[in-house]
Design an enzyme around this catalytic site. Structure first.
Site, PDB file in Angstrom:
ATOM      1  N   LYS A  18     -20.358  19.989  56.416  1.00 32.95           N
ATOM      2  CA  LYS A  18     -19.675  20.058  57.888  1.00 32.95           C
ATOM      3  C   LYS A  18     -18.216  19.620  57.714  1.00 32.95           C
ATOM      4  CE  LYS A  18     -21.537  15.770  59.949  1.00 32.95           C
ATOM      5  NZ  LYS A  18     -22.321  15.224  61.081  1.00 32.95           N
ATOM      6  N   LYS A  39     -27.594  24.890  60.218  1.00 35.87           N
ATOM      7  CA  LYS A  39     -28.081  23.707  61.023  1.00 35.87           C
ATOM      8  C   LYS A  39     -27.568  23.816  62.541  1.00 35.87           C
ATOM      9  CE  LYS A  39     -29.461  19.285  61.444  1.00 35.87           C
ATOM     10  NZ  LYS A  39     -29.239  19.047  62.570  1.00 35.87           N
ATOM     11  N   GLU A  73     -36.346  19.877  65.689  1.00 39.87           N
ATOM     12  CA  GLU A  73     -35.613  18.465  65.649  1.00 39.87           C
ATOM     13  C   GLU A  73     -36.123  17.991  66.905  1.00 39.87           C
ATOM     14  OE1 GLU A  73     -31.466  18.128  64.811  1.00 39.87           O
ATOM     15  OE2 GLU A  73     -31.387  17.499  66.630  1.00 39.87           O
TER      16      GLU A  73
HETATM   17  O1  LIG Z   1     -22.942  15.064  63.816  1.00 40.16           O
HETATM   18  C1  LIG Z   1     -22.503  14.989  65.098  1.00 40.16           C
HETATM   19  O2  LIG Z   1     -21.722  14.366  65.658  1.00 40.16           O
HETATM   20  C2  LIG Z   1     -23.605  15.775  66.147  1.00 40.16           C
HETATM   21  C3  LIG Z   1     -23.402  15.416  67.453  1.00 40.16           C
HETATM   22  C4  LIG Z   1     -24.244  16.019  68.238  1.00 40.16           C
HETATM   23  C5  LIG Z   1     -24.992  17.158  67.870  1.00 40.16           C
HETATM   24  C6  LIG Z   1     -25.274  17.483  66.479  1.00 40.16           C
HETATM   25  C7  LIG Z   1     -24.338  16.650  65.633  1.00 40.16           C
HETATM   26  N1  LIG Z   1     -24.530  16.725  64.345  1.00 40.16           N
HETATM   27  C8  LIG Z   1     -25.338  17.883  63.639  1.00 40.16           C
HETATM   28  C9  LIG Z   1     -26.100  17.407  62.720  1.00 40.16           C
HETATM   29  O3  LIG Z   1     -27.474  17.457  62.889  1.00 40.16           O
HETATM   30  C10 LIG Z   1     -25.787  16.368  61.549  1.00 40.16           C
HETATM   31  O4  LIG Z   1     -24.674  16.804  61.091  1.00 40.16           O
HETATM   32  C11 LIG Z   1     -26.742  16.082  60.513  1.00 40.16           C
HETATM   33  O5  LIG Z   1     -27.999  15.523  61.136  1.00 40.16           O
HETATM   34  C12 LIG Z   1     -26.311  14.956  59.512  1.00 40.16           C
HETATM   35  O6  LIG Z   1     -25.972  13.773  60.414  1.00 40.16           O
HETATM   36  P1  LIG Z   1     -24.868  12.789  59.460  1.00 40.16           P
HETATM   37  O7  LIG Z   1     -25.448  12.373  58.245  1.00 40.16           O
HETATM   38  O8  LIG Z   1     -24.816  11.512  60.559  1.00 40.16           O
HETATM   39  O9  LIG Z   1     -23.448  13.180  59.503  1.00 40.16           O
END
Ligand SMILES: O=C(O)c1ccccc1NCC(=O)[C@H](O)[C@H](O)COP(=O)(O)O
Length: 250
Positions: free
Chosen positions: A36, A96, A145
């Site tokens: 991402k 995702k 989720e």
């Molecule tokens: O990543 C965000 O800020 C976010 C905010 C609101 C809805 C979804 C979001 N992210 C999508 C995801 O599911 C995450 O990218 C994924 O779980 C990984 O999380 P991380 O390791 O904390 O980047």
């Protein structure tokens, strides 16, 4: 794009790769490594890492699967990112994005995904049932989720869902707590593969999550904030290899 065109895609009739099976593999890391570029909580994270090198590097490092955000506005992604990852990798790929309608499921299949996400906070149980069954009829696996026990109780429908992911990120205020996963683990029926999502950055956290039954660990920012995300993934895989082995999956 018209549905007929989605169905004519190279990937529409391809055999899916099972996310469940890859997460349950003996001696596997259980890592779902995410690509991402930006996020609602952090803004831009990494504008420069190429999708080919990053995703191939994740898999060579020992990740079990890939997660790709194709949404442009909030995550800086595009459908082509997932298709590129598909061309370079033989592994399960989770799209995702927030799925809210049937078209997105057909589209996910047509661009090369193996699994889709359904978020209990934004879908009714009826919508989860309809969308999940459609996904499964196309050979896609479904990751449901949830963020709390109430969402889990109303949405975990085994006819429509294959894996349950507990999001450690509160979608209202973006706060993160691993306790969300730790506290909810026992309430998730064992027929679902358990995945912990968001805010994970250490092998110690993964060790704790494994002890309560999680077999999948979705990490995005911890990798993508590095200039070479795949190297951060490789370092974590090494640390995970030194953890005690997880109990045999139920
Ligand atoms: O990543 C965000 O800020 C976010 C905010 C609101 C809805 C979804 C979001 N992210 C999508 C995801 O599911 C995450 O990218 C994924 O779980 C990984 O999380 P991380 O390791 O904390 O980047």
């Amino acid at each position: 794009m018209p549905v007929k065109l989605l169905e004519s895609s190279l990937y529409f009739n391809s055999l899916p790769v099972s996310l469940r099976q890859y997460l349950l593999r003996e001696n596997g890391s259980g890592l779902i490594a995410e690509f991402k570029r930006k996020s609602p909580s952090k803004g831009w994270i990494n504008q420069y890492a190429p999708v080919e090198r990053t995703t191939l590097g994740y898999m060579q490092a020992g990740a079990a699967a890939l997660s790709i955000l194709t949404d442009t506005e909030f995550f800086g992604g595009k459908n082509e990112d997932l298709t590129t990852a598909r061309r370079f990798n033989f592994c399960p790929i989770l799209r995702k994005d927030f799925v809210v309608d049937e078209y997105q499921i057909l589209e996910a299949k047509s661009i090369g995904a193996d699994a889709v996400l359904l978020i209990a906070a934004v879908l009714t149980p009826e919508e989860i049932n309809t969308l999940g069954r459609l996904a499964k009829s196309l050979g896609l696996e479904v990751l449901l989720e949830v963020h709390d026990g109430e969402e889990l109780a109303r949405s975990a429908n085994a006819d429509a869902v294959d894996l349950v992911g507990v999001n450690n990120r509160n979608l209202h205020d973006f706060s993160l707590s691993l306790d969300t996963s730790l506290q909810l683990a026992a309430a998730i029926p064992n027929e679902f593969v358990k995945v912990s999502e968001s805010g994970i950055s250490s092998a110690a956290a993964i060790g704790q999550l494994r002890e309560v039954g999680y077999r999948g660990f979705l990490l995005g920012e911890a990798f993508m904030r590095n200039a070479r995300p795949e190297r951060a993934c490789a370092a974590l895989v090494q640390e995970i290899a030194a953890l005690p082995k997880p109990a045999v999956a139920s």
